[in-house]
Write an enzyme that holds these catalytic residues in place. Sequence first.
Site, PDB file in Angstrom:
ATOM      1  N   ASP A 365       0.842  -1.190   0.000  1.00  0.00           N
ATOM      2  CA  ASP A 365       0.000   0.000   0.000  1.00  0.00           C
ATOM      3  C   ASP A 365       0.884   1.250   0.000  1.00  0.00           C
ATOM      4  OD1 ASP A 365      -2.622   1.259   0.393  1.00  0.00           O
ATOM      5  OD2 ASP A 365      -1.794   1.861   2.328  1.00  0.00           O
ATOM      6  N   GLU A 394       1.755   0.054  -4.826  1.00  0.00           N
ATOM      7  CA  GLU A 394       0.773   1.055  -5.246  1.00  0.00           C
ATOM      8  C   GLU A 394       1.493   2.386  -5.456  1.00  0.00           C
ATOM      9  OE1 GLU A 394      -3.304   3.263  -3.694  1.00  0.00           O
ATOM     10  OE2 GLU A 394      -1.681   2.842  -2.310  1.00  0.00           O
TER      11      GLU A 394
END
Length: 652
Positions: A365, A394
Amino acid sequence: MQTCITNQKLSETLFKKQKAGMRKHINLMIFIGGLLSTSMLLAQKNSPIQISRIEPASWWVGMKNPELQILVYGNKIAETEVSLAGAKTGKTFANLEGITLKSIEKVENPNYLFINLDLTNAKAGTFHIIFSKGKEKLIKEYTLQNRRKPGEKYTSFGPADAIYLIMPDRFANGNPKNDEIKGMNQGLNRQDPFGRHGGDLLGIEKNLDYIADLGFTAIWLNPFAENNQPHESYHGYAITDFYKADARHGTNEDFKRLVEKAHSKNLKIIMDMVFGHCGSEHWFIKDLPEKSWIHQFPEFTRSNYRLSTIVDPYASNFDKDKMTKGWFDKHMPDLNQNNPRLARYLIQNAIWWIETFEIDGIRTDTHPYPYKEFTARLCKEIFEEYPNFNMVGEVWDRRVWVTAYWQKNSLSRDGYNSYLPSVTDFPLYFSLLESLHEDDNDWDWGMAKIYYTLVQDGLYSNPYQNVIFLDNHDLSRMATSYNRNLKMQKMALAMLATLRGIPQVFYGAEILAEGAGDNHGKLRIDFPGGWEGDKVNAFTKQGLTPEQIDFQEYTKKLFNWRKTAKVVHEGKFMHFVPENSVYVYFRYTDSETLMVINNNHKTEERIVDTKRFVERMNGFSKAYNPLTGEMLNDLSQIKVPAKTCMILELKK
Ligand code: CA
C-alpha cells in the site's frame, strides 16, 4: 517536526549508553544447554514478571539473513536480565551452540526489550528465553522451525495471471458468528456504508470456485489484519496488529486454510501490506517503544500526497518532508522507518507472512510514502529470501516517469533502485478511461492517449510486470466511470486482457456493479449472494439482469481464454499509430501472433485495410476470434463494429 527530531536524538543517545552497558552484561549471561530445574519452571507460573507479547512468536533456521530481532513487550520488562538456555520439551531440542545472542537493546520505554540473535548455525528446535529480576524468573519457549521449502521454490504472480481484487469485509459472510466480537470496537452495521458488514475469509474460501470459473488465477485481498479502530475499520488499512487476522475476518488458521484451498484450485493469493502507517489504536502506538517510531508534529500534519516530490529535481525539503512524514489520515499515525528497530520489525513481519502462509505475492500500500531507502531494503531482503517472488507497489500518479521511478532497475537520475518488480499502472488507467470517452478527431485525443502512454514504456525496466486495471477499491467502479455503457466496458475489458501487463479486476465489475470514487463506503459493495437472504445472488445468477448475466459471461469467456493464451503471457508488444479512430496492436512470440483491433468510434463501423500491418501479418491467411468463435478467411480487410476491441488469433 522539530520536536520529533529532538526526541529522536535524545533517544539515540540514551540508546547508545544502554547498548554499551548491555553488551558486557550479555557475554556473562549466556550459558549453553542444560535442562531447566523444576523450581525454575514453577517460577514461570507465579512470576511477577509479565510478558504480553513476543514478536515474531517463532522463526526459522536456514534463512539467507541469519539475524533475528525479537520484540518483547511487558510491564517494565527492561528491568529484567535476559539469558538463553537450551530446552528439552517433548521431541524438540535446540542446540544453543548455533545461536548467538548478539545484543539486547533497551529503549526509552522500559516496557520493551529487543533481543538480537544470530542464527547462522542454529538448528530447528525450541530454546528458552529466561527473564530474571532478583530471585524471580520467567521462562518463555521460543521455537525455530525448519523452512517448509527452500526460498527458491516459492513461486509468484506474473503476466500469465489475472487478478481478482476483493475487500474481505464486503465479499461474502461465511461465518455470521464472527460478525461481532466481544471487546472489539466495531460491531456489525450493514446499513452504514462505512460500517462493518461481516464479510470474512471463510466467505472467500467458500466461493473460490466462482473466482476460478471466471478465469482468474490470483486473488488480491485488501488487508485482513486486525483493525480494531473505533471508526471505518472495515477497509483494513489502519492495522492494529501486524501479526494477526482481524477476528471479524477469522483467524490466522482460516487464512492458512484459504491459501491452501486457493492453491488447490490454482488460485494465487496476494496479500496487501501497509508499511507507511498503522491504526491509531495499534497496541504499540498506545505505548510507543520510542517516540521516534512515528513522525510527530505539534499539531496534526497531513501528507500532501504528492509522490512527485520524491523525484522532482526542484522539490523543496518542505514539500518532500510533508509527503514522507505527514500522516495519511488522522487515525493513521505515520511510521518512521528510519528507526532501525521499527524497520527490522516491519521487514520481519513481511517475511513471517510469506514463510508461514506461502502467500504468492505482496501488494504494498502507498509504496512511495515510507522512506525510499527503507522500501528498497524491504524488497531487497524479501527477494534475497525468495528470488522468484513478486511484489506490486501502489504508485498512484498519472505520469509515467513518476511511476517508472519505483520499478526496479528503471532509469532514475539519482541512481535509486527500488528493487520492486511491479508497479500499479495509473497512467494507463487514466488514458484508457479518457480515450474510450473521447472522439479521435484530434492528434492527441481518443486512442492516441493510450498510444502515447505506451510510447513512454521505455522509462520502465519491465512494463510487462505492471499491474493494469480499470478500477479498484479507491476508484469509481468501471460501470460508473464508463457511463454504464456496455460496449465501452466490453472494449475496455478486452483491452485490459490483451495489453502488456498483469490485469486486475475489482470484484463486482463482472456484474456491472456501480459506485463513485468519492464515496468509498458505497463503492465497496456487499457482493450480491454473499449474505444469507440476499435476493440477488451473483454466484448463482439468481436475480441478475440479462445485461449483468451477459457481462458476467463475457468476463468469464475473456479471462478463461486469457488463461490459456500464452501469447498474451509471454508475447512481445507492437502497436501502430492510431488512424481514423482505429488502434491496432499485436502480441507475438516465435510461434504465435495475436492481433487486436480497436475501433473507438462511437457509432461507425470501420473496415480496416490491413496493408500497413504486413510487418506482423506476413504469412497469415486466416484469423480466429476466440470471443465470438468466428473464423475470418480473408484478412485483407477486416470489418470492426463501432466501440469494439476485436481479438484475433492469426493462423497460417
Ligand atoms: Ca462474518
